[in-house]
Design a protein around this motif. Sequence first.
Motif, PDB file in Angstrom:
ATOM      1  N   LEU A   1       0.813  -1.217   0.000  1.00  0.00           N
ATOM      2  CA  LEU A   1       0.000   0.000   0.000  1.00  0.00           C
ATOM      3  C   LEU A   1       0.845   1.265   0.000  1.00  0.00           C
ATOM      4  O   LEU A   1       0.386   2.317  -0.468  1.00  0.00           O
ATOM      5  CB  LEU A   1      -0.927   0.012   1.226  1.00  0.00           C
ATOM      6  CG  LEU A   1      -2.125  -0.939   1.177  1.00  0.00           C
ATOM      7  CD1 LEU A   1      -2.850  -0.945   2.516  1.00  0.00           C
ATOM      8  CD2 LEU A   1      -3.092  -0.537   0.074  1.00  0.00           C
ATOM      9  N   SER A   2       2.044   1.179   0.523  1.00  0.00           N
ATOM     10  CA  SER A   2       2.886   2.378   0.575  1.00  0.00           C
ATOM     11  C   SER A   2       3.274   2.792  -0.837  1.00  0.00           C
ATOM     12  O   SER A   2       3.668   1.953  -1.653  1.00  0.00           O
ATOM     13  CB  SER A   2       4.145   2.109   1.409  1.00  0.00           C
ATOM     14  OG  SER A   2       4.913   1.075   0.829  1.00  0.00           O
ATOM     15  N   PRO A   3       3.148   4.079  -1.163  1.00  0.00           N
ATOM     16  CA  PRO A   3       3.462   4.554  -2.523  1.00  0.00           C
ATOM     17  C   PRO A   3       4.910   4.240  -2.915  1.00  0.00           C
ATOM     18  O   PRO A   3       5.821   4.380  -2.117  1.00  0.00           O
ATOM     19  CB  PRO A   3       3.243   6.074  -2.423  1.00  0.00           C
ATOM     20  CG  PRO A   3       2.345   6.256  -1.244  1.00  0.00           C
ATOM     21  CD  PRO A   3       2.724   5.169  -0.279  1.00  0.00           C
ATOM     22  N   GLY A   4       5.086   3.791  -4.128  1.00  0.00           N
ATOM     23  CA  GLY A   4       6.415   3.466  -4.616  1.00  0.00           C
ATOM     24  C   GLY A   4       6.392   3.211  -6.107  1.00  0.00           C
ATOM     25  O   GLY A   4       5.340   3.301  -6.754  1.00  0.00           O
ATOM     26  N   PRO A   5       7.540   2.876  -6.679  1.00  0.00           N
ATOM     27  CA  PRO A   5       7.625   2.626  -8.132  1.00  0.00           C
ATOM     28  C   PRO A   5       6.680   1.533  -8.615  1.00  0.00           C
ATOM     29  O   PRO A   5       6.107   1.648  -9.701  1.00  0.00           O
ATOM     30  CB  PRO A   5       9.094   2.213  -8.324  1.00  0.00           C
ATOM     31  CG  PRO A   5       9.810   2.849  -7.175  1.00  0.00           C
ATOM     32  CD  PRO A   5       8.851   2.810  -6.027  1.00  0.00           C
TER      33      PRO A   5
END
Length: 205
Positions: free
Chosen positions: A12-16
């Motif tokens: 869920l954490s924003p990333g590539p």
Amino acid sequence: MEVFLVGVLAALSPGPDFVVVMKNSLGIGRKYGMATALGIASALIVHITYTILGFTIILEKSPIIFNLIKLVGAAYLLWLGWQGIRSKAQSESVHDVGIKPLLNSSIMQGFREGFLCNILNPKSALFFLSVFSQFIGDNTPYWMHWIYGGEIILAVGLWFILLAILISNNYFRKFYQQYMHWFDRGLGIILIIFAVTISITTLSS
């Protein structure tokens, strides 16, 4: 269950990975986005395997190797970002004509993009070096290591497949296609920011 929840929170954490799945699902379609999600899940098998087999010790004791992995990952994200920035506005007719053959012939390309994005993503390597490795120790049965790894793959894979299905909804896609080049450029900038941040932290460490 704890490991599964940790995997969900990591996904869920924003990333590539999130950016690539969203971009492919919006720009090309559901199948392409789901293929990207499966590529990401497949890359996790590699991370889990070297963690369980003890390769994390090598990475921990050889920061040069780990830093090299991070720089290669940053270069790949930079390339993806540059492709997004170069996106140009297209007429609806051109877009419709060009999208079908791409969708039919490039499912493996979507899988490959997801796989490379995750396997070269330092965030994934750091997660397994730090968080996941905390759940496996001398007192943990060996077979449980693979169960924990399977929970991570299931959690991340299901989340990104769900994201691809939701984002590829016709409502979102029509809106995206109308402003496609601006979305692509915005997502490209985000990927480049990720790449630059990774490079700066790696070179300054």
